[in-house]
Design a protein around this motif. Sequence first.
Motif, mmCIF file in Angstrom:
data_model
loop_
_atom_site.group_PDB
_atom_site.id
_atom_site.type_symbol
_atom_site.label_atom_id
_atom_site.label_comp_id
_atom_site.label_asym_id
_atom_site.label_seq_id
_atom_site.Cartn_x
_atom_site.Cartn_y
_atom_site.Cartn_z
ATOM 1 N N TYR A 245 7.577 25.647 -29.858
ATOM 2 C CA TYR A 245 8.002 24.320 -29.419
ATOM 3 C C TYR A 245 9.517 24.180 -29.538
ATOM 4 N N GLN B 259 14.268 23.552 -22.360
ATOM 5 C CA GLN B 259 13.939 22.537 -21.354
ATOM 6 C C GLN B 259 15.082 21.527 -21.230
ATOM 7 N N ASP B 260 15.627 21.111 -22.362
ATOM 8 C CA ASP B 260 16.758 20.188 -22.349
ATOM 9 C C ASP B 260 17.978 20.814 -21.682
ATOM 10 N N ASN C 45 1.949 19.154 -25.237
ATOM 11 C CA ASN C 45 3.391 18.902 -25.232
ATOM 12 C C ASN C 45 3.989 18.760 -23.837
ATOM 13 N N LYS D 235 11.525 23.398 -26.170
ATOM 14 C CA LYS D 235 12.069 22.046 -26.018
ATOM 15 C C LYS D 235 13.580 22.094 -25.805
#
Length: 428
Positions: free
Chosen positions: A38, A45-46, A71, A42
């Motif tokens: 994760y 992805q940002d 998620n 994450k």
Amino acid sequence: MVPERAVILAAGLGTRLGTLTEETPKGLLKVAGREILYRSMKILQDLGVKEFIIITNRKYEKKFREFLERNNFKAQIVINEHPERGNGYSLYLARDKVKDRFLLFMSDHIYGREFLQEAVKGEGLIVDRNPKYVDIEEATKVKVRDNHVEDIGKHLKEFHGVDTGFFVLTPEIFSIAEEILSEREVIELSDVVKRAKLRVTFVDGLFWTDVDVPEDIKKARDLIVKTSVKGVGDGFISRYLNRKISTRISALLVDHISPNQITVITFLLGIFSALLNFVSIPLAGIMYQISSILDGVDGEIARASMRTSKFGGYVDSIMDRYVDFTFLLTLAYVTINEPLWWAVVGAAIFGSVMVSYSTECYRAVYGRSIYEDIPEMRYLIGKRDERAFLTMLFCLIGEIKALFALLAVLTHLRVALTVWLVWKKKGS
């Protein structure tokens, strides 16, 4: 530009972790309150990655699908029916899923945001010449010549850096993998890297680590918490005392308690310390300092477990003001009798509020942290952690009037210096 797709190698069985991976793949083990995968997904992805391709084995397929659904990550799962053929073979299975530049990383590696921000700008294998968070003896070493991989392996005697398990690749890498597969059944990623003589990009000294054995989980958790401190805005006492204690507490609690829960606990402890003024002022002072130490735990847990929220910081700041006001008011109530000294008490309490207000007002007006824009602010004394520590000391020696006089002068002097520094920086 950040590649739009990232391939994640997660087909290994994680046998070195024993019973921990009987039902859960390494990448989905929780470290500091979040799954290992994760964290990387994450952040990436940002940064602009739009889709992930996870290469895993049949045993863990369901777990990964549940993780992705929970998620809301956009991802494809590719099943490696023969994980015993090596992680180079796992990479090869992604050949039909990517057409342009792509990222590749290992599911059992933990990467900090700063590392990933630099790594995605690179090319080829990302190598760390100053690895601070891994055991170099166990790490895969890389020998470099003319900015390309000359040799790679755990047992190299001469090397220039450590393999971080992170790559920025082009689809040409699959031709190299196919070439090696035509020669033998088992193919490791290191075989592909060496044959391709990949270009090397150095990203040195930033936080990343991997998880191979059970001891690595605790080590990684502690590292994540320690690297999750606020960085700017801490006072002298926080930097050299409070954080040394609070990070240890956070490491113990991060897997078991939410940031909001610890915020409430710290608030109640602060109010309790105020009520202790009616029983024992020295004990109240000690408890007030303990609540100040714990005040950093909620933020550390929030950052370590990637659960930060603007609302959480907002509420925490409000609760701090209630605790400070209640403690100083009850302390004055049980110790101050002369009306003149109540004017000093009022100045001390008002000044304590204005210290926080002067910095938060800057953020509201200029949209940035005052500690980032004006580094000199870091060295002004009078922040909450310093006031709490001074309060404890004066409560222990019984000099309460002197405490209020000092707070009255210190806080308003800090506010005046803050205004002056902002005027110097921003002008009239």
